[in-house]
Design a protein around this motif. Structure first.
Motif, PDB file in Angstrom:
ATOM      1  N   ARG A 144       1.079  -1.345  -0.121  1.00 20.57           N
ATOM      2  CA  ARG A 144       0.567  -0.097   0.140  1.00 20.57           C
ATOM      3  C   ARG A 144       0.658   1.481  -0.061  1.00 20.57           C
ATOM      4  NH1 ARG A 144      -3.749   2.240   4.940  1.00 20.57           N
ATOM      5  NH2 ARG A 144      -5.496   3.095   3.465  1.00 20.57           N
ATOM      6  N   LEU A 145       0.787   2.223  -1.331  1.00 20.64           N
ATOM      7  CA  LEU A 145       1.130   3.285  -1.171  1.00 20.64           C
ATOM      8  C   LEU A 145       0.724   4.587  -0.250  1.00 20.64           C
ATOM      9  CD1 LEU A 145       3.274   3.230  -4.839  1.00 20.64           C
ATOM     10  CD2 LEU A 145       4.043   2.087  -3.097  1.00 20.64           C
ATOM     11  N   SER A 146       1.180   5.326   0.033  1.00 19.33           N
ATOM     12  CA  SER A 146       0.188   6.173   0.497  1.00 19.33           C
ATOM     13  C   SER A 146       0.971   7.540  -0.515  1.00 19.33           C
ATOM     14  CB  SER A 146       0.632   6.696   1.981  1.00 19.33           C
ATOM     15  OG  SER A 146       0.327   5.442   2.881  1.00 19.33           O
ATOM     16  N   CYS A 147       0.505   8.858  -0.434  1.00 18.86           N
ATOM     17  CA  CYS A 147       1.659   9.804  -0.776  1.00 18.86           C
ATOM     18  C   CYS A 147       0.230  11.555   0.241  1.00 18.86           C
ATOM     19  CB  CYS A 147       0.702  10.094  -1.848  1.00 18.86           C
ATOM     20  SG  CYS A 147       0.891  12.189  -3.184  1.00 18.86           S
ATOM     21  N   ALA A 148       0.740  12.502   0.850  1.00 20.73           N
ATOM     22  CA  ALA A 148       0.717  12.741   1.640  1.00 20.73           C
ATOM     23  C   ALA A 148       0.753  14.736   1.059  1.00 20.73           C
ATOM     24  CB  ALA A 148       1.404  13.233   2.831  1.00 20.73           C
ATOM     25  N   ALA A 149      -0.183  15.148   0.432  1.00 18.72           N
ATOM     26  CA  ALA A 149      -0.078  16.825   0.137  1.00 18.72           C
ATOM     27  C   ALA A 149       0.031  17.953   1.263  1.00 18.72           C
ATOM     28  CB  ALA A 149      -0.750  16.601  -0.978  1.00 18.72           C
ATOM     29  N   SER A 150       1.164  18.499   1.205  1.00 15.82           N
ATOM     30  CA  SER A 150       1.301  19.889   2.379  1.00 15.82           C
ATOM     31  C   SER A 150       1.031  21.036   1.366  1.00 15.82           C
ATOM     32  CB  SER A 150       2.287  19.714   3.414  1.00 15.82           C
ATOM     33  OG  SER A 150       3.246  20.021   2.145  1.00 15.82           O
ATOM     34  N   GLY A 151       0.995  22.446   1.876  1.00 13.02           N
ATOM     35  CA  GLY A 151       0.480  23.470   1.439  1.00 13.02           C
ATOM     36  C   GLY A 151      -0.229  24.247   1.103  1.00 13.02           C
ATOM     37  N   ARG A 152      -1.538  22.764   0.051  1.00 12.97           N
ATOM     38  CA  ARG A 152      -2.527  23.896   1.089  1.00 12.97           C
ATOM     39  C   ARG A 152      -3.842  23.253   0.400  1.00 12.97           C
ATOM     40  NH1 ARG A 152      -2.006  24.882  -5.952  1.00 12.97           N
ATOM     41  NH2 ARG A 152      -3.711  23.553  -6.591  1.00 12.97           N
ATOM     42  N   SER A 153      -5.024  23.098   0.450  1.00 17.69           N
ATOM     43  CA  SER A 153      -6.027  22.235   0.342  1.00 17.69           C
ATOM     44  C   SER A 153      -6.135  21.613  -1.033  1.00 17.69           C
ATOM     45  CB  SER A 153      -7.051  22.844   0.992  1.00 17.69           C
ATOM     46  OG  SER A 153      -7.739  21.598   0.736  1.00 17.69           O
ATOM     47  N   LEU A 154      -6.108  20.389  -1.290  1.00 13.30           N
ATOM     48  CA  LEU A 154      -6.361  19.614  -2.464  1.00 13.30           C
ATOM     49  C   LEU A 154      -7.526  19.225  -2.689  1.00 13.30           C
ATOM     50  CD1 LEU A 154      -2.930  17.891  -2.173  1.00 13.30           C
ATOM     51  CD2 LEU A 154      -3.600  20.254  -4.035  1.00 13.30           C
ATOM     52  N   SER A 155      -8.902  19.779  -1.410  1.00 13.95           N
ATOM     53  CA  SER A 155     -10.218  18.817  -1.707  1.00 13.95           C
ATOM     54  C   SER A 155     -10.914  19.102  -3.175  1.00 13.95           C
ATOM     55  CB  SER A 155     -11.162  19.926  -0.450  1.00 13.95           C
ATOM     56  OG  SER A 155     -10.667  21.104  -0.704  1.00 13.95           O
ATOM     57  N   SER A 156     -10.010  20.088  -4.119  1.00 16.98           N
ATOM     58  CA  SER A 156     -10.957  20.877  -5.239  1.00 16.98           C
ATOM     59  C   SER A 156     -10.075  19.874  -6.430  1.00 16.98           C
ATOM     60  CB  SER A 156     -10.905  21.983  -5.097  1.00 16.98           C
ATOM     61  OG  SER A 156     -10.021  22.262  -5.182  1.00 16.98           O
ATOM     62  N   HIS A 157      -9.493  19.209  -6.320  1.00 21.39           N
ATOM     63  CA  HIS A 157      -8.575  18.595  -6.783  1.00 21.39           C
ATOM     64  C   HIS A 157      -8.746  16.998  -7.284  1.00 21.39           C
ATOM     65  CE1 HIS A 157      -5.941  21.812  -8.621  1.00 21.39           C
ATOM     66  NE2 HIS A 157      -6.156  22.049  -7.807  1.00 21.39           N
ATOM     67  N   GLY A 158      -8.378  16.407  -7.876  1.00 23.48           N
ATOM     68  CA  GLY A 158      -8.357  14.811  -8.642  1.00 23.48           C
ATOM     69  C   GLY A 158      -6.471  14.639  -7.858  1.00 23.48           C
ATOM     70  N   LEU A 159      -6.036  13.498  -7.518  1.00 23.32           N
ATOM     71  CA  LEU A 159      -4.958  13.162  -6.657  1.00 23.32           C
ATOM     72  C   LEU A 159      -4.793  11.936  -8.067  1.00 23.32           C
ATOM     73  CD1 LEU A 159      -5.132  13.585  -3.413  1.00 23.32           C
ATOM     74  CD2 LEU A 159      -4.131  15.398  -5.147  1.00 23.32           C
ATOM     75  N   GLY A 160      -3.474  11.285  -7.869  1.00 28.17           N
ATOM     76  CA  GLY A 160      -3.489  10.750  -9.472  1.00 28.17           C
ATOM     77  C   GLY A 160      -1.695   9.234  -8.608  1.00 28.17           C
ATOM     78  N   TRP A 161      -1.633   8.557  -9.299  1.00 29.37           N
ATOM     79  CA  TRP A 161      -0.560   7.830  -9.701  1.00 29.37           C
ATOM     80  C   TRP A 161      -0.377   7.557 -11.152  1.00 29.37           C
ATOM     81  CZ3 TRP A 161       2.654   7.111  -4.763  1.00 29.37           C
ATOM     82  CH2 TRP A 161       1.518   7.168  -3.734  1.00 29.37           C
ATOM     83  N   PHE A 162       1.512   7.778 -11.224  1.00 31.18           N
ATOM     84  CA  PHE A 162       2.065   7.740 -12.320  1.00 31.18           C
ATOM     85  C   PHE A 162       3.278   5.925 -12.088  1.00 31.18           C
ATOM     86  CE2 PHE A 162       0.647   9.777 -16.154  1.00 31.18           C
ATOM     87  CZ  PHE A 162      -0.338  10.464 -15.268  1.00 31.18           C
ATOM     88  N   ARG A 163       3.843   5.948 -12.930  1.00 37.42           N
ATOM     89  CA  ARG A 163       4.425   4.804 -12.328  1.00 37.42           C
ATOM     90  C   ARG A 163       5.903   4.806 -13.686  1.00 37.42           C
ATOM     91  NH1 ARG A 163       1.892  -1.625 -12.653  1.00 37.42           N
ATOM     92  NH2 ARG A 163       1.920  -1.320 -14.660  1.00 37.42           N
ATOM     93  N   GLN A 164       7.097   4.349 -13.258  1.00 40.24           N
ATOM     94  CA  GLN A 164       8.244   4.081 -14.324  1.00 40.24           C
ATOM     95  C   GLN A 164       8.933   3.362 -13.885  1.00 40.24           C
ATOM     96  OE1 GLN A 164      10.530   7.979 -15.125  1.00 40.24           O
ATOM     97  NE2 GLN A 164      11.078   7.364 -16.303  1.00 40.24           N
ATOM     98  N   ALA A 165       9.257   2.274 -15.009  1.00 40.61           N
ATOM     99  CA  ALA A 165      10.031   1.270 -14.902  1.00 40.61           C
ATOM    100  C   ALA A 165      11.261   1.804 -15.629  1.00 40.61           C
ATOM    101  CB  ALA A 165       9.813   0.131 -15.985  1.00 40.61           C
ATOM    102  N   PRO A 166      13.178   1.088 -15.283  1.00 46.39           N
ATOM    103  CA  PRO A 166      13.705   1.148 -15.998  1.00 46.39           C
ATOM    104  C   PRO A 166      14.001   0.988 -17.426  1.00 46.39           C
ATOM    105  CG  PRO A 166      14.204  -0.113 -13.534  1.00 46.39           C
ATOM    106  CD  PRO A 166      12.549  -0.316 -14.145  1.00 46.39           C
ATOM    107  N   GLY A 167      14.390   1.839 -17.986  1.00 50.08           N
ATOM    108  CA  GLY A 167      14.658   2.173 -19.715  1.00 50.08           C
ATOM    109  C   GLY A 167      13.007   2.536 -20.255  1.00 50.08           C
ATOM    110  N   LYS A 168      11.923   2.273 -18.704  1.00 45.87           N
ATOM    111  CA  LYS A 168      10.968   2.946 -20.018  1.00 45.87           C
ATOM    112  C   LYS A 168      10.159   4.438 -19.556  1.00 45.87           C
ATOM    113  CE  LYS A 168       9.378  -1.628 -20.122  1.00 45.87           C
ATOM    114  NZ  LYS A 168       8.195  -2.542 -19.676  1.00 45.87           N
ATOM    115  N   GLU A 169       8.626   4.947 -20.601  1.00 48.43           N
ATOM    116  CA  GLU A 169       8.582   6.378 -20.065  1.00 48.43           C
ATOM    117  C   GLU A 169       7.587   5.883 -18.869  1.00 48.43           C
ATOM    118  OE1 GLU A 169       9.619   7.910 -23.182  1.00 48.43           O
ATOM    119  OE2 GLU A 169       8.474   8.792 -21.940  1.00 48.43           O
ATOM    120  N   ARG A 170       7.524   6.902 -18.706  1.00 48.40           N
ATOM    121  CA  ARG A 170       5.845   6.778 -17.039  1.00 48.40           C
ATOM    122  C   ARG A 170       4.611   6.674 -17.289  1.00 48.40           C
ATOM    123  NH1 ARG A 170       6.400  12.029 -13.305  1.00 48.40           N
ATOM    124  NH2 ARG A 170       8.870  10.528 -13.164  1.00 48.40           N
ATOM    125  N   GLU A 171       4.114   5.751 -17.199  1.00 53.04           N
ATOM    126  CA  GLU A 171       3.066   5.609 -17.171  1.00 53.04           C
ATOM    127  C   GLU A 171       1.843   6.170 -16.538  1.00 53.04           C
ATOM    128  OE1 GLU A 171       2.011   1.506 -18.032  1.00 53.04           O
ATOM    129  OE2 GLU A 171       3.295   0.833 -16.600  1.00 53.04           O
TER     130      GLU A 171
END
Length: 122
Positions: free
Chosen positions: A18-45
């Motif tokens: 289970r991955l977690s991501c915590a944001a700070s600096g301002r409220s993100l209640s009006s924004h979507g949040l997402g995940w991408f990944r990048q494997a060695p030698g590959k584009e971020r997907e």
């Protein structure tokens, strides 16, 4: 806005993380949040995104049915539950703040975390 992703590690194929991501600096209640990944030698997907009101989720084809995205009550935290992990899931996973446009494109996101490494052994 600063994003801090954590929860990566080493796991055997078929396991879960289970991955977690915590944001700070301002409220993100009006924004979507997402995940991408990048494997060695590959584009971020694209991996997954959740809408600002949690009503809609999107998933990349390679993770559908295995990964689940959710966010915390405070709306500034996003989670990625990864089940039935495969060696091809090995990558650095990045969280990001969604602004507008297609959720599948990196240019639709404005802020990015530093990434957390997931390694899946066969």
């Amino acid at each position: 806005v600063q994003l801090q992703a954590f929860g990566g590690g080493f796991v055997q194929a078929g396991g879960s993380l289970r991955l977690s991501c915590a944001a700070s600096g301002r409220s993100l209640s009006s924004h979507g949040l997402g995940w991408f990944r990048q494997a060695p030698g590959k584009e971020r997907e694209f991996v997954a995104t959740i809408s600002w009101n949690d009503a809609t989720t999107w998933y990349g084809d390679s993770v559908k049915g295995r990964f689940t995205i959710s966010r915390g009550n405070a709306k500034n935290t996003v989670y990625l539950q990864m089940n039935s992990l495969k060696p091809e899931d090995t990558a650095v996973y990045y969280c990001a703040v969604y602004d507008s446009g297609s959720v599948h494109y990196q240019r639709s996101y404005s802020y990015w975390g530093q990434g957390t490494l997931v390694t899946v052994s066969s």
